[in-house]
Design a protein around this motif. Structure first.
Motif, mmCIF file in Angstrom:
data_model
loop_
_atom_site.group_PDB
_atom_site.id
_atom_site.type_symbol
_atom_site.label_atom_id
_atom_site.label_comp_id
_atom_site.label_asym_id
_atom_site.label_seq_id
_atom_site.Cartn_x
_atom_site.Cartn_y
_atom_site.Cartn_z
ATOM 1 N N THR A 36 55.465 29.618 -0.400
ATOM 2 C CA THR A 36 56.772 29.977 -0.940
ATOM 3 C C THR A 36 56.514 29.901 -2.568
ATOM 4 O O THR A 36 57.124 30.558 -3.375
ATOM 5 C CB THR A 36 57.951 29.125 -0.826
ATOM 6 O OG1 THR A 36 57.669 27.678 -1.070
ATOM 7 C CG2 THR A 36 58.323 29.346 0.746
ATOM 8 N N THR A 37 55.358 29.006 -2.931
ATOM 9 C CA THR A 37 55.085 28.798 -4.391
ATOM 10 C C THR A 37 53.620 29.217 -4.701
ATOM 11 O O THR A 37 52.916 29.169 -3.900
ATOM 12 C CB THR A 37 55.500 27.501 -4.781
ATOM 13 O OG1 THR A 37 54.555 26.467 -3.921
ATOM 14 C CG2 THR A 37 56.846 27.151 -4.688
ATOM 15 N N PRO A 38 53.364 29.488 -5.997
ATOM 16 C CA PRO A 38 54.322 29.683 -7.241
ATOM 17 C C PRO A 38 54.919 31.224 -7.027
ATOM 18 O O PRO A 38 56.080 31.206 -7.619
ATOM 19 C CB PRO A 38 53.348 29.805 -8.241
ATOM 20 C CG PRO A 38 52.078 30.259 -7.748
ATOM 21 C CD PRO A 38 52.072 29.770 -6.398
ATOM 22 N N VAL A 39 54.863 31.951 -5.999
ATOM 23 C CA VAL A 39 55.490 33.111 -5.876
ATOM 24 C C VAL A 39 55.425 33.309 -4.301
ATOM 25 O O VAL A 39 54.614 33.025 -3.573
ATOM 26 C CB VAL A 39 54.703 34.416 -6.503
ATOM 27 C CG1 VAL A 39 55.087 34.392 -8.141
ATOM 28 C CG2 VAL A 39 53.465 34.724 -6.216
ATOM 29 N N GLN A 40 56.236 34.265 -3.718
ATOM 30 C CA GLN A 40 56.289 34.424 -2.421
ATOM 31 C C GLN A 40 55.431 35.579 -2.003
ATOM 32 O O GLN A 40 55.138 36.272 -2.854
ATOM 33 C CB GLN A 40 57.860 35.199 -2.034
ATOM 34 C CG GLN A 40 58.963 34.202 -2.443
ATOM 35 C CD GLN A 40 58.942 33.115 -1.126
ATOM 36 O OE1 GLN A 40 58.509 32.992 -0.209
ATOM 37 N NE2 GLN A 40 60.284 32.338 -1.341
ATOM 38 N N PRO A 41 54.844 35.507 -0.793
ATOM 39 C CA PRO A 41 53.798 36.350 -0.408
ATOM 40 C C PRO A 41 54.274 37.892 -0.159
ATOM 41 O O PRO A 41 55.278 38.147 -0.079
ATOM 42 C CB PRO A 41 53.434 35.921 1.010
ATOM 43 C CG PRO A 41 54.718 35.122 1.612
ATOM 44 C CD PRO A 41 55.334 34.664 0.277
ATOM 45 N N ASP A 42 53.386 38.715 -0.384
ATOM 46 C CA ASP A 42 53.452 40.113 -0.116
ATOM 47 C C ASP A 42 52.661 40.512 1.068
ATOM 48 O O ASP A 42 51.571 40.925 1.203
ATOM 49 C CB ASP A 42 53.072 40.976 -1.241
ATOM 50 C CG ASP A 42 53.336 42.296 -1.151
ATOM 51 O OD1 ASP A 42 53.941 43.110 -0.119
ATOM 52 O OD2 ASP A 42 53.714 43.345 -2.292
ATOM 53 N N LEU A 43 53.246 40.338 2.261
ATOM 54 C CA LEU A 43 52.665 40.470 3.623
ATOM 55 C C LEU A 43 52.463 42.098 3.882
ATOM 56 O O LEU A 43 51.462 42.316 4.330
ATOM 57 C CB LEU A 43 53.639 39.942 4.765
ATOM 58 C CG LEU A 43 53.794 38.830 4.998
ATOM 59 C CD1 LEU A 43 54.903 38.560 5.935
ATOM 60 C CD2 LEU A 43 52.496 37.907 5.286
ATOM 61 N N GLU A 44 53.359 42.820 3.396
ATOM 62 C CA GLU A 44 53.093 44.416 3.670
ATOM 63 C C GLU A 44 51.567 44.650 2.821
ATOM 64 O O GLU A 44 50.792 45.543 3.245
ATOM 65 C CB GLU A 44 54.149 45.072 3.072
ATOM 66 C CG GLU A 44 54.252 46.570 3.361
ATOM 67 C CD GLU A 44 55.445 47.350 3.016
ATOM 68 O OE1 GLU A 44 55.457 48.640 3.417
ATOM 69 O OE2 GLU A 44 56.147 46.779 2.203
ATOM 70 N N ARG A 45 51.717 44.531 1.415
ATOM 71 C CA ARG A 45 50.377 44.766 0.712
ATOM 72 C C ARG A 45 49.184 44.252 1.255
ATOM 73 O O ARG A 45 48.101 44.822 1.364
ATOM 74 C CB ARG A 45 50.762 44.424 -0.716
ATOM 75 C CG ARG A 45 49.264 44.785 -1.775
ATOM 76 C CD ARG A 45 49.862 44.334 -2.962
ATOM 77 N NE ARG A 45 48.774 44.183 -3.915
ATOM 78 C CZ ARG A 45 48.797 43.877 -5.149
ATOM 79 N NH1 ARG A 45 50.120 43.517 -5.835
ATOM 80 N NH2 ARG A 45 47.949 43.840 -6.031
ATOM 81 N N GLN A 46 49.388 42.893 1.627
ATOM 82 C CA GLN A 46 48.294 42.253 1.994
ATOM 83 C C GLN A 46 47.497 42.929 3.608
ATOM 84 O O GLN A 46 46.449 43.198 3.661
ATOM 85 C CB GLN A 46 48.497 40.660 2.427
ATOM 86 C CG GLN A 46 47.345 39.726 3.132
ATOM 87 C CD GLN A 46 47.585 38.424 2.922
ATOM 88 O OE1 GLN A 46 48.587 37.965 2.902
ATOM 89 N NE2 GLN A 46 46.366 37.808 2.977
ATOM 90 N N LYS A 47 48.644 43.454 4.395
ATOM 91 C CA LYS A 47 48.216 43.861 5.650
ATOM 92 C C LYS A 47 47.378 45.366 5.282
ATOM 93 O O LYS A 47 46.317 45.715 5.941
ATOM 94 C CB LYS A 47 49.354 43.875 6.669
ATOM 95 C CG LYS A 47 49.671 42.761 7.248
ATOM 96 C CD LYS A 47 48.769 42.165 8.384
ATOM 97 C CE LYS A 47 49.228 41.162 9.115
ATOM 98 N NZ LYS A 47 50.153 41.415 10.193
ATOM 99 N N ARG A 48 47.882 45.927 4.411
ATOM 100 C CA ARG A 48 47.525 47.285 3.923
ATOM 101 C C ARG A 48 45.916 47.073 3.431
ATOM 102 O O ARG A 48 44.798 47.830 3.689
ATOM 103 C CB ARG A 48 48.297 47.993 2.910
ATOM 104 C CG ARG A 48 49.360 48.819 3.312
ATOM 105 C CD ARG A 48 49.936 49.666 2.235
ATOM 106 N NE ARG A 48 49.851 49.206 0.690
ATOM 107 C CZ ARG A 48 50.999 48.852 0.307
ATOM 108 N NH1 ARG A 48 51.917 48.674 1.095
ATOM 109 N NH2 ARG A 48 51.036 48.295 -0.816
ATOM 110 N N VAL A 49 45.673 46.219 2.527
ATOM 111 C CA VAL A 49 44.282 45.823 1.970
ATOM 112 C C VAL A 49 43.638 45.404 3.095
ATOM 113 O O VAL A 49 42.305 46.149 3.286
ATOM 114 C CB VAL A 49 44.394 44.612 0.875
ATOM 115 C CG1 VAL A 49 43.078 44.256 0.476
ATOM 116 C CG2 VAL A 49 45.190 45.317 -0.405
ATOM 117 N N MET A 50 43.584 44.681 4.084
ATOM 118 C CA MET A 50 43.129 44.285 5.172
ATOM 119 C C MET A 50 42.623 45.400 6.095
ATOM 120 O O MET A 50 41.508 45.290 6.710
ATOM 121 C CB MET A 50 43.636 42.963 5.825
ATOM 122 C CG MET A 50 43.730 41.574 4.950
ATOM 123 S SD MET A 50 44.859 40.509 5.600
ATOM 124 C CE MET A 50 43.967 39.872 7.181
#
Length: 348
Positions: free
Chosen positions: A191-205
């Motif tokens: 949750t820190t220092p910023v919340q994750p961006d799951l959608e973007r992470q899945k696209r990159v992977m």
């Protein structure tokens, strides 16, 4: 009612409940005590890293025991940062040696291990050992780390293909799917220092030819909290669908500014910067024993694996944009506790 609850808890649970009633003036007080115990452990248990620092110190002690100069040193709480740095260097060095070559595009996630990898790649670029390395960040925090290291950053749309992505999951376990060894990983609990961006992470992977996880420790079974991205508008409707799917198996909490805010996200529930989505945490916890399910995950009242849950989230619930389960990693670079050396484990 109390007799029914005692029977349901079994021998150990009955003993705990009888002890509670010896000093509790009423069932209401006993229930309050139970809720307090659950609340006090909820955050650490759901994150799945209750003993992480303790295990890291244990690994470091094993390494120090083989070093005569360090044999008399005592590792305490203040050394956690040094231990983390040492482990990160070990994993990053192995990852770079195995996978990073000149003229590559690499994907990077958040996490101290991946940040250390970026730092060492940057040093090699400055020394001339590596050339023409481009980085695609899985989220804004990873992009910031890459910029600090002076790496050349590209968006996923600016590159034709990502050669390899390095990802540090929240937790990772060996799993068997259809008789073959694979990996179950959970992303996005931080949750820190910023919340994750799951959608973007899945696209990159998904755009990567190879995905390599960096994780110093394995857990026995994937479990605890699984984050899901859903539209911010009508999020309660999607939460209700998830609650129906997981009734009795997991609690559905909206992500707040802190992990244990409350089921509706507390005073500052998370909403993405563009206002499009929010996060829901699926907390797979045993209400009787106040911790993770022994089996890890549950579905329809029965133990299930991460693959089954992934299929249910993607096919049975409308509105789940992305979730934190990941089963497609090609390999994991981890630490052998016997030798304290980094090793790579590949999927079958």
């Amino acid at each position: 009612m109390f007799a029914t609850r005692v029977a349901a808890c079994g021998a150990d649970g009955a003993t705990r409940m009888m002890r509670a009633t010896m000093w509790s003036p009423s069932l209401a007080s006993e229930a309050a005590v139970a809720r307090s115990r659950v609340s006090s452990r909820r955050s650490a248990v759901a994150r799945g890293d209750v003993n992480l620092c303790r295990q890291r110190r244990h690994l470091y002690r094993q390494r120090a025991a083989r070093d005569v100069r360090a044999s008399a040193e005592r590792v305490d709480e203040s050394d956690d940062a040094d231990i983390t740095t040492a482990l990160a260097r070990t994993l990053a060095s192995k990852a770079k040696a195995l996978y990073v070559k000149s003229d590559m595009v690499i994907g990077v996630s958040r996490g101290e291990h991946v940040a250390e990898l970026m730092r060492t790649v940057s040093e090699d670029i400055r020394s001339g050992a590596l050339t023409n390395i481009k980085v695609v960040a899985c989220e804004a925090l990873a992009a910031k780390e890459a910029a600090v290291c002076g790496l050349e950053i590209r968006s996923e749309d600016e590159v034709r293909m990502i050669d390899v992505s390095f990802v540090q999951p929240s937790e990772c376990a060996l799993v068997v799917v259809n008789g073959e060894k694979s990996f179950g990983a959970v992303l996005g609990r931080e949750t820190t220092p910023v919340q994750p961006d799951l959608e973007r992470q899945k696209r990159v992977m998904a755009s990567s030819s190879k995905v390599v996880l960096l994780k110093e420790l394995f857990v026995d079974k994937v479990g605890g909290s699984i984050p899901c991205t859903v539209p911010a508008d009508d999020w309660e409707e999607y939460a209700e669908e998830l609650d129906d799917l997981l009734l009795g198996d997991a609690e559905v909490w909206r992500r707040g500014a802190t992990f244990d805010a409350n089921p509706r996200g507390g005073k500052n529930p998370y909403i993405s910067s563009d206002g499009s989505h929010t996060l829901l945490d699926l907390r797979f916890e045993d209400p009787i024993n106040a911790g993770r399910w022994e089996c890890g995950l549950m579905l329809d009242g029965k133990p299930c694996g991460p693959y089954e849950l992934q299929q249910a989230l993607e096919n049975d619930v409308e509105g789940v944009i992305a979730h934190g389960l990941y089963m497609q990693a090609d390999s994991v670079i981890t630490v052998n506790p016997e030798t304290m050396e980094a090793v790579e484990i590949k999927r079958d």
